[in-house]
Write an enzyme that holds these catalytic residues in place. Sequence first.
Site, PDB file in Angstrom:
ATOM      1  N   GLU A 136     -14.815  -9.916  -5.447  1.00 20.56           N
ATOM      2  CA  GLU A 136     -14.053  -9.847  -4.201  1.00 20.56           C
ATOM      3  C   GLU A 136     -12.570  -9.894  -4.536  1.00 20.56           C
ATOM      4  O   GLU A 136     -12.152 -10.598  -5.461  1.00 20.56           O
ATOM      5  CB  GLU A 136     -14.409 -11.000  -3.264  1.00 20.56           C
ATOM      6  CG  GLU A 136     -15.797 -10.931  -2.674  1.00 20.56           C
ATOM      7  CD  GLU A 136     -15.997  -9.745  -1.746  1.00 20.56           C
ATOM      8  OE1 GLU A 136     -14.999  -9.281  -1.145  1.00 20.56           O
ATOM      9  OE2 GLU A 136     -17.136  -9.271  -1.621  1.00 20.56           O
TER      10      GLU A 136
ATOM     11  N   HIS B 291     -18.990  -9.563   2.456  1.00 17.37           N
ATOM     12  CA  HIS B 291     -17.685  -9.640   1.798  1.00 17.37           C
ATOM     13  C   HIS B 291     -17.313 -11.060   1.386  1.00 17.37           C
ATOM     14  O   HIS B 291     -16.170 -11.311   1.013  1.00 17.37           O
ATOM     15  CB  HIS B 291     -16.580  -9.019   2.648  1.00 17.37           C
ATOM     16  CG  HIS B 291     -16.753  -7.536   2.829  1.00 17.37           C
ATOM     17  ND1 HIS B 291     -16.957  -6.682   1.768  1.00 17.37           N
ATOM     18  CD2 HIS B 291     -16.782  -6.762   3.947  1.00 17.37           C
ATOM     19  CE1 HIS B 291     -17.088  -5.451   2.225  1.00 17.37           C
ATOM     20  NE2 HIS B 291     -17.001  -5.465   3.528  1.00 17.37           N
TER      21      HIS B 291
END
Length: 351
Positions: free
Chosen positions: A150, A306
Amino acid sequence: MNCAREERPAIQIQNRETMASSSLSRVLPLFRVSPRRFPSLSPSLSSSSLAAPSALGLSASSLSTASDMSSPPQPVRPDRMPSTSTHTRDAGRWRPMCLYHTQGKCTKMDDPIHLEKFNHNAARDLQVSDADLEHVCPQDLDHFLVLDLEGKVEILEFPVLIIDAKSLSIVDLFHRFVRPSQMSETRVNEYIEGKYGKFGVDRVWHDTAIPFEEVIGEFETWLAQHHLWAKEQGGKLNRAAFVTCGNWDLKTKVPQQCKVSRIKLPGYFMEWINLKDVYLNFYHREARGMMAMMRQLDISVQGSHHLGMDDTKNITRVLQRMLINGAVMRITAWRSPKSPDRVQFAYQNRI
């Protein structure tokens, strides 16, 4: 079972009412695991759902006053059970995972209230039944390292799950939050608030994040402990490969971050398996991302999309399903140490 390397359609389920308990003995206990999140979907597990949601990160100081983050189980829809997989839910309600624990920094392991509120074992979310293992084909690798980074500007989160290629069980988890090195403190705070504040894990990020070069050092120690890598053996993984959802993580982001952090690109990042390419050539249908693959395979999304820890677990569930359906994983992309900027691909038909 015929495990020839040609692509085949997914196995069809004959009896959806048989939901035997999965073999817990096939799942190794996991002692590095992750904190608090509102799940985007119901945390209930069926024979087709491979995981319960992970959790939102709570600081140690806020655990005593935090509200209960769990959600009551929801009934399982029969039409959402396309696999014979039985992934037994732990007795009692679902509990979010402790994101301090994923990084080896939980200080509440002797607190019964904390242990009741948070899960500290990711393996129970990713269990596979003995019946499903009968459909798994022999693989050329012993372990898969599922990775999902990420961070767009710099890497912010580095989670990796080791999957045993035969038992499909979780061997171990490595998870670190990563502190950017080329951003001002004000920009970092804004960045983290925008990225992780919506998940409620900005506090745990600030409490635990370390520079990328330190993450790589700890990661290499962890790989060596599992006999998956040794610097003196040329730097490549030992009968293991990274599995990513796309080429971006290892083709683009890791090399960029290594340049920013002024370290040499490690040799074990020179090749990987892009699960989207294997998916396309195995099922003969396109899926542009993790969410599309899960939707097409009727796997419910667990946790927060995410958030790297959750995405890594969800990608693992897709990998497990594909292996159960008879897929054979192969290296899909690699770069030469002499020409690291040049990447070659195994499939002509790829995403």
